[in-house]
Design a protein around this motif. Structure first.
Motif, PDB file in Angstrom:
ATOM      1  N   ASP A 146     -49.303 -25.674  51.068  1.00 20.29           N
ATOM      2  CA  ASP A 146     -49.342 -26.630  50.043  1.00 20.29           C
ATOM      3  C   ASP A 146     -48.039 -25.581  49.537  1.00 20.29           C
ATOM      4  OD1 ASP A 146     -48.756 -27.760  48.018  1.00 20.29           O
ATOM      5  OD2 ASP A 146     -51.136 -27.855  47.939  1.00 20.29           O
ATOM      6  N   VAL A 147     -46.721 -25.021  49.382  1.00 15.44           N
ATOM      7  CA  VAL A 147     -45.612 -24.930  48.584  1.00 15.44           C
ATOM      8  C   VAL A 147     -45.463 -25.160  47.557  1.00 15.44           C
ATOM      9  CG1 VAL A 147     -43.261 -23.692  49.192  1.00 15.44           C
ATOM     10  CG2 VAL A 147     -44.591 -24.645  51.216  1.00 15.44           C
ATOM     11  N   ILE A 148     -45.924 -24.146  46.388  1.00 18.00           N
ATOM     12  CA  ILE A 148     -45.492 -23.651  44.897  1.00 18.00           C
ATOM     13  C   ILE A 148     -44.353 -23.114  44.573  1.00 18.00           C
ATOM     14  CG2 ILE A 148     -46.592 -23.219  42.785  1.00 18.00           C
ATOM     15  CD1 ILE A 148     -49.163 -22.596  44.591  1.00 18.00           C
ATOM     16  N   SER A 149     -44.110 -22.826  44.834  1.00 20.88           N
ATOM     17  CA  SER A 149     -42.277 -21.806  45.227  1.00 20.88           C
ATOM     18  C   SER A 149     -41.615 -20.996  46.403  1.00 20.88           C
ATOM     19  CB  SER A 149     -42.731 -20.934  43.873  1.00 20.88           C
ATOM     20  OG  SER A 149     -43.338 -20.079  44.163  1.00 20.88           O
ATOM     21  N   LEU A 150     -40.480 -21.114  45.310  1.00 24.37           N
ATOM     22  CA  LEU A 150     -39.808 -20.367  47.325  1.00 24.37           C
ATOM     23  C   LEU A 150     -38.998 -19.367  46.201  1.00 24.37           C
ATOM     24  CD1 LEU A 150     -40.107 -23.555  48.217  1.00 24.37           C
ATOM     25  CD2 LEU A 150     -38.852 -22.083  50.374  1.00 24.37           C
ATOM     26  N   GLU A 151     -38.737 -17.770  46.609  1.00 26.60           N
ATOM     27  CA  GLU A 151     -37.443 -16.927  45.959  1.00 26.60           C
ATOM     28  C   GLU A 151     -36.688 -16.206  47.471  1.00 26.60           C
ATOM     29  OE1 GLU A 151     -41.077 -14.513  44.736  1.00 26.60           O
ATOM     30  OE2 GLU A 151     -40.227 -14.876  42.321  1.00 26.60           O
ATOM     31  N   ALA A 152     -36.051 -16.044  46.767  1.00 27.39           N
ATOM     32  CA  ALA A 152     -34.284 -15.817  47.810  1.00 27.39           C
ATOM     33  C   ALA A 152     -33.614 -14.488  47.484  1.00 27.39           C
ATOM     34  CB  ALA A 152     -33.802 -17.183  48.378  1.00 27.39           C
ATOM     35  N   GLU A 153     -33.554 -13.505  48.044  1.00 28.03           N
ATOM     36  CA  GLU A 153     -32.394 -12.875  47.014  1.00 28.03           C
ATOM     37  C   GLU A 153     -31.866 -12.091  48.418  1.00 28.03           C
ATOM     38  OE1 GLU A 153     -34.623  -9.498  44.237  1.00 28.03           O
ATOM     39  OE2 GLU A 153     -35.681  -9.415  46.126  1.00 28.03           O
ATOM     40  N   ARG A 154     -30.267 -12.310  48.281  1.00 30.71           N
ATOM     41  CA  ARG A 154     -29.187 -12.083  49.541  1.00 30.71           C
ATOM     42  C   ARG A 154     -28.380 -10.547  48.054  1.00 30.71           C
ATOM     43  NH1 ARG A 154     -28.236 -14.379  53.809  1.00 30.71           N
ATOM     44  NH2 ARG A 154     -29.615 -15.526  53.054  1.00 30.71           N
ATOM     45  N   LEU A 155     -28.513  -9.525  48.466  1.00 32.79           N
ATOM     46  CA  LEU A 155     -28.111  -8.750  47.354  1.00 32.79           C
ATOM     47  C   LEU A 155     -26.897  -7.750  48.394  1.00 32.79           C
ATOM     48  CD1 LEU A 155     -31.545  -8.052  44.954  1.00 32.79           C
ATOM     49  CD2 LEU A 155     -29.819  -9.570  44.676  1.00 32.79           C
ATOM     50  N   GLY A 156     -26.186  -6.859  47.853  1.00 32.84           N
ATOM     51  CA  GLY A 156     -26.001  -6.253  48.503  1.00 32.84           C
ATOM     52  C   GLY A 156     -24.117  -6.076  48.464  1.00 32.84           C
ATOM     53  N   PRO A 157     -23.701  -4.866  47.811  1.00 35.52           N
ATOM     54  CA  PRO A 157     -22.160  -4.521  48.252  1.00 35.52           C
ATOM     55  C   PRO A 157     -21.352  -5.291  49.027  1.00 35.52           C
ATOM     56  CG  PRO A 157     -23.071  -2.539  48.601  1.00 35.52           C
ATOM     57  CD  PRO A 157     -24.131  -3.379  48.267  1.00 35.52           C
ATOM     58  N   PRO A 158     -20.089  -5.888  48.249  1.00 33.90           N
ATOM     59  CA  PRO A 158     -19.394  -6.358  50.038  1.00 33.90           C
ATOM     60  C   PRO A 158     -18.939  -4.926  50.926  1.00 33.90           C
ATOM     61  CG  PRO A 158     -18.318  -5.908  47.723  1.00 33.90           C
ATOM     62  CD  PRO A 158     -19.140  -5.624  47.541  1.00 33.90           C
ATOM     63  N   ILE A 159     -19.056  -5.304  52.632  1.00 32.16           N
ATOM     64  CA  ILE A 159     -18.344  -4.420  52.981  1.00 32.16           C
ATOM     65  C   ILE A 159     -16.693  -3.894  52.702  1.00 32.16           C
ATOM     66  CG2 ILE A 159     -17.594  -4.202  55.376  1.00 32.16           C
ATOM     67  CD1 ILE A 159     -19.597  -6.364  55.890  1.00 32.16           C
ATOM     68  N   ASP A 160     -16.141  -5.164  52.172  1.00 28.15           N
ATOM     69  CA  ASP A 160     -14.924  -5.062  51.693  1.00 28.15           C
ATOM     70  C   ASP A 160     -14.740  -4.594  49.806  1.00 28.15           C
ATOM     71  OD1 ASP A 160     -12.307  -4.715  50.830  1.00 28.15           O
ATOM     72  OD2 ASP A 160     -11.167  -6.143  52.203  1.00 28.15           O
ATOM     73  N   ARG A 161     -14.680  -3.239  49.524  1.00 27.12           N
ATOM     74  CA  ARG A 161     -14.775  -3.282  47.954  1.00 27.12           C
ATOM     75  C   ARG A 161     -13.566  -4.266  47.293  1.00 27.12           C
ATOM     76  NH1 ARG A 161     -19.479  -0.381  46.536  1.00 27.12           N
ATOM     77  NH2 ARG A 161     -20.671   0.444  48.374  1.00 27.12           N
ATOM     78  N   THR A 162     -12.679  -4.579  47.668  1.00 29.59           N
ATOM     79  CA  THR A 162     -11.832  -5.156  47.196  1.00 29.59           C
ATOM     80  C   THR A 162     -11.611  -6.542  46.455  1.00 29.59           C
ATOM     81  OG1 THR A 162      -9.863  -5.349  48.979  1.00 29.59           O
ATOM     82  CG2 THR A 162     -10.154  -3.060  48.026  1.00 29.59           C
TER      83      THR A 162
END
Length: 346
Positions: A146-162
Protein backbone atom coordinates in the motif's frame (compact mmCIF):
# COMPACT_ATOMS: atom_id res chain seq x y z
CA UNK A 1 16.20 -0.64 -50.62
CA UNK A 2 14.37 -3.66 -49.29
CA UNK A 3 11.16 -2.96 -47.35
CA UNK A 4 10.64 -6.43 -45.88
CA UNK A 5 12.82 -8.57 -43.69
CA UNK A 6 12.35 -12.20 -42.72
CA UNK A 7 13.39 -12.95 -39.17
CA UNK A 8 16.44 -15.18 -38.93
CA UNK A 9 15.85 -18.51 -37.25
CA UNK A 10 19.34 -18.37 -35.80
CA UNK A 11 20.89 -14.94 -35.33
CA UNK A 12 19.11 -11.62 -35.74
CA UNK A 13 21.13 -9.03 -37.72
CA UNK A 14 21.37 -5.80 -35.73
CA UNK A 15 22.84 -2.38 -36.37
CA UNK A 16 23.50 0.89 -34.58
CA UNK A 17 22.81 4.36 -35.93
CA UNK A 18 24.97 6.85 -34.06
CA UNK A 19 28.01 5.40 -32.30
CA UNK A 20 28.90 8.04 -29.76
CA UNK A 21 29.35 6.99 -26.13
CA UNK A 22 25.92 5.35 -25.81
CA UNK A 23 25.72 3.98 -29.35
CA UNK A 24 29.13 2.35 -29.05
CA UNK A 25 27.91 0.47 -25.98
CA UNK A 26 24.92 -0.77 -27.95
CA UNK A 27 27.31 -2.05 -30.63
CA UNK A 28 29.36 -3.83 -27.96
CA UNK A 29 26.34 -5.55 -26.43
CA UNK A 30 24.86 -6.58 -29.78
CA UNK A 31 28.23 -8.14 -30.64
CA UNK A 32 28.09 -10.15 -27.39
CA UNK A 33 24.50 -11.43 -27.48
CA UNK A 34 24.44 -15.09 -28.56
CA UNK A 35 21.38 -14.82 -30.82
CA UNK A 36 22.43 -11.57 -32.51
CA UNK A 37 24.83 -10.70 -35.31
CA UNK A 38 26.18 -7.13 -35.29
CA UNK A 39 25.67 -6.46 -39.00
CA UNK A 40 27.07 -2.93 -39.09
CA UNK A 41 27.16 0.59 -37.68
CA UNK A 42 26.75 4.04 -39.13
CA UNK A 43 27.49 7.58 -37.96
CA UNK A 44 27.73 11.04 -39.49
CA UNK A 45 31.39 10.92 -38.44
CA UNK A 46 32.72 8.17 -40.69
CA UNK A 47 36.03 7.97 -38.81
CA UNK A 48 34.21 7.19 -35.55
CA UNK A 49 32.01 4.66 -37.32
CA UNK A 50 35.06 2.86 -38.74
CA UNK A 51 36.77 2.83 -35.33
CA UNK A 52 33.76 1.30 -33.59
CA UNK A 53 33.17 -1.16 -36.43
CA UNK A 54 36.76 -2.38 -36.27
CA UNK A 55 36.61 -2.72 -32.50
CA UNK A 56 33.54 -4.95 -32.60
CA UNK A 57 34.27 -6.89 -35.76
CA UNK A 58 31.69 -5.41 -38.12
CA UNK A 59 31.39 -2.91 -40.99
CA UNK A 60 30.95 0.86 -41.12
CA UNK A 61 28.10 1.42 -43.56
CA UNK A 62 25.88 4.10 -45.02
CA UNK A 63 22.39 4.30 -43.54
CA UNK A 64 20.90 2.72 -46.66
CA UNK A 65 23.37 -0.18 -46.54
CA UNK A 66 22.72 -0.72 -42.84
CA UNK A 67 18.96 -0.91 -43.29
CA UNK A 68 19.40 -3.43 -46.10
CA UNK A 69 21.30 -5.73 -43.74
CA UNK A 70 19.40 -5.36 -40.47
CA UNK A 71 16.18 -6.56 -38.88
CA UNK A 72 16.71 -4.44 -35.76
CA UNK A 73 18.56 -1.19 -35.13
CA UNK A 74 19.31 1.12 -32.25
CA UNK A 75 18.90 4.83 -32.95
CA UNK A 76 21.30 6.66 -30.60
CA UNK A 77 21.47 10.17 -32.00
CA UNK A 78 20.46 13.66 -30.73
CA UNK A 79 16.76 13.84 -29.94
CA UNK A 80 15.90 16.46 -32.55
CA UNK A 81 16.64 13.97 -35.35
CA UNK A 82 14.90 10.96 -33.80
CA UNK A 83 11.75 11.45 -35.81
CA UNK A 84 13.41 11.55 -39.24
CA UNK A 85 15.70 8.58 -38.59
CA UNK A 86 13.15 6.37 -36.82
CA UNK A 87 10.62 7.04 -39.58
CA UNK A 88 13.20 6.11 -42.24
CA UNK A 89 13.96 2.85 -40.43
CA UNK A 90 10.31 1.90 -39.96
CA UNK A 91 9.51 2.68 -43.59
CA UNK A 92 12.35 0.33 -44.54
CA UNK A 93 10.72 -2.44 -42.51
CA UNK A 94 13.29 -2.39 -39.70
CA UNK A 95 12.41 -2.68 -36.01
CA UNK A 96 13.77 0.15 -33.84
CA UNK A 97 14.99 0.79 -30.32
CA UNK A 98 15.22 4.56 -29.98
CA UNK A 99 17.06 6.16 -27.09
CA UNK A 100 15.11 8.32 -24.64
CA UNK A 101 13.32 10.64 -24.89
CA UNK A 102 11.29 9.16 -27.72
CA UNK A 103 11.20 12.36 -29.77
CA UNK A 104 11.51 16.13 -29.64
CA UNK A 105 7.73 16.58 -29.39
CA UNK A 106 4.79 14.48 -28.29
CA UNK A 107 3.24 14.76 -31.74
CA UNK A 108 6.37 13.31 -33.35
CA UNK A 109 6.28 10.45 -30.86
CA UNK A 110 2.67 9.71 -31.71
CA UNK A 111 3.40 9.64 -35.43
CA UNK A 112 6.30 7.26 -34.87
CA UNK A 113 4.10 4.99 -32.75
CA UNK A 114 1.33 5.00 -35.38
CA UNK A 115 3.78 4.15 -38.17
CA UNK A 116 5.27 1.24 -36.21
CA UNK A 117 1.80 -0.13 -35.51
CA UNK A 118 0.75 0.29 -39.13
CA UNK A 119 3.84 -1.58 -40.35
CA UNK A 120 3.58 -4.31 -37.70
CA UNK A 121 7.02 -3.45 -36.33
CA UNK A 122 8.46 -3.17 -32.84
CA UNK A 123 9.34 0.32 -31.63
CA UNK A 124 10.91 0.27 -28.17
CA UNK A 125 12.05 3.32 -26.19
CA UNK A 126 15.43 3.14 -24.44
CA UNK A 127 14.40 3.75 -20.84
CA UNK A 128 17.25 1.58 -19.64
CA UNK A 129 16.53 1.75 -15.90
CA UNK A 130 13.48 -0.44 -16.45
CA UNK A 131 15.98 -3.24 -16.97
CA UNK A 132 18.00 -2.60 -13.82
CA UNK A 133 17.64 -5.82 -11.78
CA UNK A 134 16.95 -3.81 -8.61
CA UNK A 135 14.09 -1.94 -10.29
CA UNK A 136 12.65 -5.18 -11.62
CA UNK A 137 12.73 -6.62 -8.09
CA UNK A 138 10.76 -3.64 -6.76
CA UNK A 139 8.29 -4.06 -9.61
CA UNK A 140 7.60 -7.59 -8.41
CA UNK A 141 7.02 -6.36 -4.84
CA UNK A 142 4.90 -3.31 -5.50
CA UNK A 143 1.55 -5.04 -6.03
CA UNK A 144 1.72 -6.35 -2.46
CA UNK A 145 2.27 -2.88 -0.96
CA UNK A 146 0.00 0.00 0.00
CA UNK A 147 2.27 2.73 -1.34
CA UNK A 148 2.16 6.23 0.18
CA UNK A 149 5.07 7.97 -1.52
CA UNK A 150 8.15 7.57 -3.70
CA UNK A 151 11.35 9.61 -3.65
CA UNK A 152 13.96 9.46 -6.41
CA UNK A 153 17.40 11.05 -6.50
CA UNK A 154 19.59 11.14 -9.61
CA UNK A 155 22.58 13.28 -8.73
CA UNK A 156 26.20 13.77 -9.74
CA UNK A 157 28.49 15.78 -12.01
CA UNK A 158 28.51 14.97 -15.74
CA UNK A 159 31.27 12.82 -17.17
CA UNK A 160 31.98 15.64 -19.61
CA UNK A 161 31.98 18.78 -17.47
CA UNK A 162 31.81 21.00 -20.55
CA UNK A 163 28.46 19.52 -21.63
CA UNK A 164 25.60 21.85 -20.62
CA UNK A 165 22.85 19.25 -20.47
CA UNK A 166 19.35 19.71 -19.09
CA UNK A 167 18.83 17.49 -16.07
CA UNK A 168 15.09 17.20 -16.62
CA UNK A 169 15.50 15.60 -20.05
CA UNK A 170 18.87 13.92 -19.43
CA UNK A 171 18.35 12.50 -15.94
CA UNK A 172 14.92 13.03 -14.40
CA UNK A 173 13.22 11.41 -17.40
CA UNK A 174 14.49 8.03 -16.14
CA UNK A 175 12.75 8.41 -12.78
CA UNK A 176 9.60 9.84 -14.34
CA UNK A 177 9.39 6.64 -16.39
CA UNK A 178 10.20 4.36 -13.44
CA UNK A 179 7.57 5.95 -11.19
CA UNK A 180 4.98 5.77 -13.95
CA UNK A 181 5.75 2.11 -14.63
CA UNK A 182 5.67 1.16 -10.92
CA UNK A 183 2.35 2.91 -10.32
CA UNK A 184 1.00 2.03 -13.78
CA UNK A 185 -0.42 5.53 -14.03
CA UNK A 186 0.20 9.09 -15.18
CA UNK A 187 0.29 12.03 -12.74
CA UNK A 188 -2.81 14.08 -12.00
CA UNK A 189 -0.72 17.17 -11.29
CA UNK A 190 2.90 18.31 -11.31
CA UNK A 191 4.80 21.10 -9.57
CA UNK A 192 8.48 21.82 -10.19
CA UNK A 193 11.32 24.26 -9.73
CA UNK A 194 15.02 24.42 -10.55
CA UNK A 195 17.98 26.52 -11.54
CA UNK A 196 18.13 28.73 -14.61
CA UNK A 197 21.10 26.86 -16.07
CA UNK A 198 19.18 23.58 -16.17
CA UNK A 199 21.63 21.79 -13.87
CA UNK A 200 19.31 21.22 -10.90
CA UNK A 201 15.58 20.49 -10.72
CA UNK A 202 13.02 19.07 -8.35
CA UNK A 203 9.48 17.95 -9.15
CA UNK A 204 6.49 16.71 -7.19
CA UNK A 205 4.05 14.49 -9.04
CA UNK A 206 0.69 13.53 -7.57
CA UNK A 207 -1.01 10.24 -8.45
CA UNK A 208 -4.38 10.20 -6.66
CA UNK A 209 -3.32 9.50 -3.06
CA UNK A 210 0.37 8.84 -3.86
CA UNK A 211 3.08 11.50 -4.09
CA UNK A 212 6.37 11.13 -5.97
CA UNK A 213 9.24 13.53 -5.31
CA UNK A 214 12.05 13.61 -7.88
CA UNK A 215 15.40 15.40 -7.77
CA UNK A 216 17.98 15.59 -10.55
CA UNK A 217 21.30 17.40 -10.27
CA UNK A 218 24.51 18.05 -12.18
CA UNK A 219 25.96 20.18 -9.39
CA UNK A 220 26.03 17.55 -6.64
CA UNK A 221 29.60 16.29 -6.29
CA UNK A 222 28.62 12.72 -5.53
CA UNK A 223 26.99 10.25 -7.88
CA UNK A 224 23.68 9.07 -6.44
CA UNK A 225 21.03 6.94 -8.11
CA UNK A 226 18.39 5.98 -5.55
CA UNK A 227 14.69 5.32 -5.16
CA UNK A 228 12.82 5.10 -1.85
CA UNK A 229 9.32 3.68 -1.55
CA UNK A 230 7.29 4.40 1.59
CA UNK A 231 4.44 1.95 2.09
CA UNK A 232 2.21 1.21 5.07
CA UNK A 233 3.82 -2.21 5.39
CA UNK A 234 7.48 -1.26 4.95
CA UNK A 235 10.11 1.13 3.63
CA UNK A 236 12.04 0.08 0.51
CA UNK A 237 15.46 1.46 -0.46
CA UNK A 238 16.69 0.91 -4.01
CA UNK A 239 20.25 1.69 -5.11
CA UNK A 240 20.52 1.66 -8.90
CA UNK A 241 24.32 1.72 -8.87
CA UNK A 242 24.72 -1.11 -6.37
CA UNK A 243 21.72 -2.94 -7.84
CA UNK A 244 20.51 -3.54 -4.29
CA UNK A 245 17.16 -3.50 -2.50
CA UNK A 246 16.63 -3.20 1.26
CA UNK A 247 13.17 -3.73 2.78
CA UNK A 248 12.74 -2.29 6.29
CA UNK A 249 9.82 -3.85 8.11
CA UNK A 250 8.42 -3.69 11.69
CA UNK A 251 10.42 -1.46 13.99
CA UNK A 252 10.63 -2.34 17.69
CA UNK A 253 11.57 0.36 20.22
CA UNK A 254 12.53 -0.91 23.69
CA UNK A 255 14.61 -0.25 26.80
CA UNK A 256 17.25 -2.84 27.72
CA UNK A 257 19.60 -3.34 30.69
CA UNK A 258 23.27 -2.96 29.81
CA UNK A 259 25.40 -3.71 32.91
CA UNK A 260 22.89 -2.00 35.17
CA UNK A 261 22.32 0.92 32.83
CA UNK A 262 19.01 1.47 31.09
CA UNK A 263 19.57 1.88 27.37
CA UNK A 264 17.09 2.66 24.60
CA UNK A 265 17.35 0.89 21.30
CA UNK A 266 15.31 0.71 18.14
CA UNK A 267 15.49 -2.47 16.08
CA UNK A 268 13.95 -3.26 12.75
CA UNK A 269 13.79 -6.22 10.43
CA UNK A 270 15.73 -5.65 7.20
CA UNK A 271 15.24 -7.97 4.26
CA UNK A 272 17.67 -8.20 1.36
CA UNK A 273 15.94 -9.83 -1.62
CA UNK A 274 18.14 -11.92 -3.85
CA UNK A 275 18.89 -10.02 -7.05
CA UNK A 276 20.39 -11.52 -10.18
CA UNK A 277 22.70 -8.63 -10.98
CA UNK A 278 23.61 -7.87 -14.55
CA UNK A 279 24.16 -5.09 -17.07
CA UNK A 280 20.87 -3.25 -17.69
CA UNK A 281 21.81 -2.50 -21.31
CA UNK A 282 22.34 -6.19 -22.00
CA UNK A 283 18.92 -6.99 -20.51
CA UNK A 284 17.36 -4.16 -22.50
CA UNK A 285 18.73 -5.23 -25.87
CA UNK A 286 18.04 -8.91 -25.25
CA UNK A 287 14.44 -8.03 -24.41
CA UNK A 288 14.13 -5.88 -27.53
CA UNK A 289 15.44 -8.61 -29.82
CA UNK A 290 13.19 -11.19 -28.17
CA UNK A 291 10.15 -8.93 -28.70
CA UNK A 292 11.05 -8.72 -32.39
CA UNK A 293 11.59 -12.46 -32.76
CA UNK A 294 8.23 -13.17 -31.10
CA UNK A 295 6.48 -10.15 -32.64
CA UNK A 296 5.38 -9.13 -29.13
CA UNK A 297 4.79 -5.76 -27.52
CA UNK A 298 8.11 -4.42 -26.17
CA UNK A 299 8.78 -3.96 -22.47
CA UNK A 300 8.90 -0.16 -22.96
CA UNK A 301 6.25 0.83 -25.47
CA UNK A 302 6.02 4.02 -27.54
CA UNK A 303 3.13 5.08 -25.30
CA UNK A 304 5.40 4.73 -22.26
CA UNK A 305 7.93 6.99 -23.97
CA UNK A 306 5.25 9.53 -24.92
CA UNK A 307 3.91 9.70 -21.35
CA UNK A 308 7.41 10.24 -19.95
CA UNK A 309 8.05 12.97 -22.53
CA UNK A 310 4.77 14.73 -21.68
CA UNK A 311 5.72 14.80 -18.01
CA UNK A 312 9.30 16.07 -18.47
CA UNK A 313 8.12 18.76 -20.89
CA UNK A 314 5.73 19.99 -18.21
CA UNK A 315 8.46 19.90 -15.56
CA UNK A 316 10.85 21.79 -17.82
CA UNK A 317 8.20 24.42 -18.55
CA UNK A 318 7.45 24.85 -14.86
CA UNK A 319 11.14 25.31 -14.12
CA UNK A 320 11.27 27.99 -16.83
CA UNK A 321 8.18 29.65 -15.34
CA UNK A 322 9.85 29.81 -11.95
CA UNK A 323 12.68 31.74 -13.56
CA UNK A 324 10.36 34.66 -14.17
CA UNK A 325 8.47 34.08 -17.42
CA UNK A 326 5.14 33.39 -15.66
CA UNK A 327 4.28 32.25 -12.11
CA UNK A 328 4.86 28.57 -11.45
CA UNK A 329 1.70 26.52 -11.00
CA UNK A 330 0.26 23.08 -10.69
CA UNK A 331 -0.18 21.69 -14.18
CA UNK A 332 -2.13 18.67 -15.36
CA UNK A 333 -2.38 19.47 -19.09
CA UNK A 334 1.04 18.27 -20.29
CA UNK A 335 0.97 19.28 -23.97
CA UNK A 336 4.12 21.37 -24.26
CA UNK A 337 6.88 21.42 -26.85
CA UNK A 338 10.43 21.31 -25.62
CA UNK A 339 13.29 23.39 -26.92
CA UNK A 340 15.43 21.75 -29.58
CA UNK A 341 18.43 20.45 -27.68
CA UNK A 342 20.77 17.53 -27.86
CA UNK A 343 20.10 15.16 -25.01
CA UNK A 344 23.05 13.65 -23.22
CA UNK A 345 23.37 9.87 -22.97
CA UNK A 346 22.48 8.51 -19.50
Amino acid sequence: MSTEHTLSRTRTPAGVIGVGAMGANHARVYSELPNVELAGVTDHDTAVAKEVAEKYGTDALTLEELLERCEVVTVAVPTHVHYDLVTTCLEAGVNVLVEKPIAKTVEEGRRMAALAEDRGLVLQVGHIERFNPAVQTVGELIDELDVISLEAERLGPPIDRTAPGNVVFDLMVHDVDIVGSILESTPNSITAMGTEDGRYATATMEYDDIVASLTASRVTQKKVRKLNVTARECFVEVDYLEQSVLIHRDSYPEYVNDEGQKRYRHESVVERPRIDNGEPLRHELASFVESVRRNDKPEVTPQDGIEALEAVQTIDQLVDNRQGKTPGAVVSDREHETDEREVEAP
